[in-house]
Design a protein around this motif. Sequence first.
Motif, mmCIF file in Angstrom:
data_model
loop_
_atom_site.group_PDB
_atom_site.id
_atom_site.type_symbol
_atom_site.label_atom_id
_atom_site.label_comp_id
_atom_site.label_asym_id
_atom_site.label_seq_id
_atom_site.Cartn_x
_atom_site.Cartn_y
_atom_site.Cartn_z
ATOM 1 N N VAL A 137 -10.585 8.534 -0.777
ATOM 2 C CA VAL A 137 -9.545 7.702 -0.163
ATOM 3 C C VAL A 137 -8.196 7.992 -0.800
ATOM 4 C CG1 VAL A 137 -8.757 5.342 0.229
ATOM 5 C CG2 VAL A 137 -11.190 5.895 0.444
ATOM 6 N N ALA A 180 -6.868 11.323 0.278
ATOM 7 C CA ALA A 180 -6.376 11.254 1.659
ATOM 8 C C ALA A 180 -4.977 10.666 1.720
ATOM 9 C CB ALA A 180 -7.337 10.424 2.507
ATOM 10 N N MET A 181 -4.675 9.711 0.842
ATOM 11 C CA MET A 181 -3.349 9.104 0.830
ATOM 12 C C MET A 181 -2.284 10.063 0.317
ATOM 13 S SD MET A 181 -3.803 6.123 2.125
ATOM 14 C CE MET A 181 -2.246 5.314 1.770
ATOM 15 N N HIS A 210 -12.944 5.364 8.158
ATOM 16 C CA HIS A 210 -11.534 5.113 7.834
ATOM 17 C C HIS A 210 -10.725 6.416 7.847
ATOM 18 C CE1 HIS A 210 -7.984 3.545 5.878
ATOM 19 N NE2 HIS A 210 -8.151 4.369 4.855
ATOM 20 N N LEU A 211 -11.307 7.462 7.283
ATOM 21 C CA LEU A 211 -10.591 8.743 7.227
ATOM 22 C C LEU A 211 -10.507 9.396 8.604
ATOM 23 C CD1 LEU A 211 -11.885 10.236 3.851
ATOM 24 C CD2 LEU A 211 -9.885 8.815 4.307
ATOM 25 N N THR A 231 0.832 -1.203 0.000
ATOM 26 C CA THR A 231 0.000 0.000 0.000
ATOM 27 C C THR A 231 0.862 1.246 0.000
ATOM 28 O OG1 THR A 231 -1.776 -1.149 1.193
ATOM 29 C CG2 THR A 231 -1.773 1.255 1.277
ATOM 30 N N GLU A 232 1.917 1.224 0.806
ATOM 31 C CA GLU A 232 2.791 2.395 0.922
ATOM 32 C C GLU A 232 3.516 2.679 -0.397
ATOM 33 O OE1 GLU A 232 1.641 0.721 4.598
ATOM 34 O OE2 GLU A 232 2.802 -0.229 2.978
ATOM 35 N N PRO A 249 -5.889 13.012 5.455
ATOM 36 C CA PRO A 249 -7.286 12.640 5.685
ATOM 37 C C PRO A 249 -8.255 13.812 5.692
ATOM 38 C CG PRO A 249 -5.978 12.387 7.689
ATOM 39 C CD PRO A 249 -5.030 12.633 6.582
ATOM 40 N N GLU A 306 -10.279 7.746 11.355
ATOM 41 C CA GLU A 306 -9.240 6.974 12.060
ATOM 42 C C GLU A 306 -7.851 7.423 11.606
ATOM 43 O OE1 GLU A 306 -8.285 2.301 13.226
ATOM 44 O OE2 GLU A 306 -9.789 2.764 11.703
ATOM 45 N N MET A 307 -7.683 7.663 10.306
ATOM 46 C CA MET A 307 -6.406 8.186 9.794
ATOM 47 C C MET A 307 -6.077 9.552 10.398
ATOM 48 S SD MET A 307 -6.469 7.376 5.682
ATOM 49 C CE MET A 307 -4.994 8.391 5.450
ATOM 50 N N ASP A 308 -7.129 10.335 10.671
ATOM 51 C CA ASP A 308 -6.947 11.701 11.170
ATOM 52 C C ASP A 308 -6.741 11.749 12.677
ATOM 53 O OD1 ASP A 308 -6.804 14.493 10.616
ATOM 54 O OD2 ASP A 308 -8.845 14.725 11.409
#
Length: 393
Positions: A316, A319-320, A352-353, A286-287, A324, A355-357
Motif C-alpha cells: 500500500v 503504491a502511494m 484497493h490497488l 492522507t495526501e 498502484p 481500484e487505484m489503477d
Amino acid sequence: MVRRYGHFDESEDAVQEALLTAATRWPTDGLPDNPRAWLITVASRRLTDQLRSDEARRRREDTVAARQLPEDTQAPAADAPDTNADDTLILLFMCCHPSLTAASQIALTLRAVGGLTTAEIAHAFLVPEATMAQRISRAKQQVKASGLPFQMPPAPERAAKLGAVLHVLYLIFNEGYTATSGPNLRRAELSNEAIRLTRAVHRLLPDDGEVTGLLALMLLTDARRDARNTATGDLVPLADQDRSRWDRRSIAEGVDLISHALATAPPGPYQVQAAIAAIHDEAPSTEATDWPQIVALYAVLDNLAPGPMVTLNQAVAVAMVDGPRAGLELLSRLDDDPRMARHHRLEAVRAHLYEMDGDPAAARAAYLAAATLTTSLPEQDYLRWRADKLPES
C-alpha cells in the motif's frame, strides 16, 4: 435479648422478618383451611432456611481463617520482594514456559490470559482451528506438569520470555482493535487489557526499547479507534476518518515514547511499526502523509521481521509513492504463500490497488472475494459496499 451464633441473630426482628416474608407468599387462589397454622409453618421454614444459610457461611469463613498464614496479617519485612504484582501479569509470564515452543507460549497465553477463543487464535496464527486446539491442550499439560509456582519469575528468566510475552500482547491488542469475527468491529476490552498489561511490563523494564516501542504502537493505533466506525457501526478506513476525533493525548504520549526509544535503544520491529504509526497520526491528511518515509521504514521492518502482513502494508505504501502497479507487483509475491490462502486482507488490499489503477471490474471481484473470507460482519459489509459501488465489467 439477642444471642449471636456466628452471623445469625436469633431475635424478635428475625422472627418478624420471617412472618412478613410468609405473608407475602399468601396463596392467591383462596384462604387456607387454617390461616394461622399456615402462616407459622411458612415462617418457620423461612427461619430454618436462613439459619442453614448463615451456618454454611460461618463454616466457610472459619475455613478461610484457618488457612490464612500468620504472615498474611503482618506487614512485610523492608527487604521482602514486592508481592503486589498483577496476577494477570504473573500468569502472562508463566504461560511463556521455557519448555514450550514460542508458538505454543503465545497460543496458551492468548487462551488463558487474553480470553480469546481457539478459532480466533487460529486465525491470528493462520493455521487450522484443530491444529491450534491440539497445540493449546499440549501446552496446558506441559505447564501443569512443571509444577511452576505462581509468582513473578526472576529477572534473567523474564528476559528470556520477553519476546513471547510481547508477541502475545501484540496479538491480543490486534484482536481487540479489529475483531476477527462477530458483529462488532472491535473488542475494546481486549485492546484495553493489552495496553494495561504492556504498561505493567514497561514499568518492569522501562529501558527496553521494544517494550517501549510496543506500548507506543498500541497507543498510537488505539488513538484512532473512535473514528474507525460510524454511529451505526460501519467501518471507516484510515483515509476517510475524521482526524479531529483522534485522541491527541494518546498520540502525544505515543510519540514521546517512540522518540525516546529510537534515541536510546537499538531499533526493533515494534519500534519501527510505532514510528510508522506516528507518521500517520501526525499527518493532517492522507495526501499530506510522508509516504516516502513510510516506504523506507517498511523496508527496514521487512529486514528485521519479514512476513506476509509486512508485505501487505508495504504494498500500500509503495503504491502511494510509485503507483498502484508497483504495489500490485509487490503484492504478487504473496499469491503462493500458504499462510495467506484463506486470509481476506490479501484480496482486500489487491482490490484497493486495482481500484487505484482504474480497473473497477477486477477491484469489484477482489472486494467480493475478500468479503467471503472474513468472518467480521462490519468488514463484510464494508467490502460488499465497496464492491457494489463498482461496475461488474
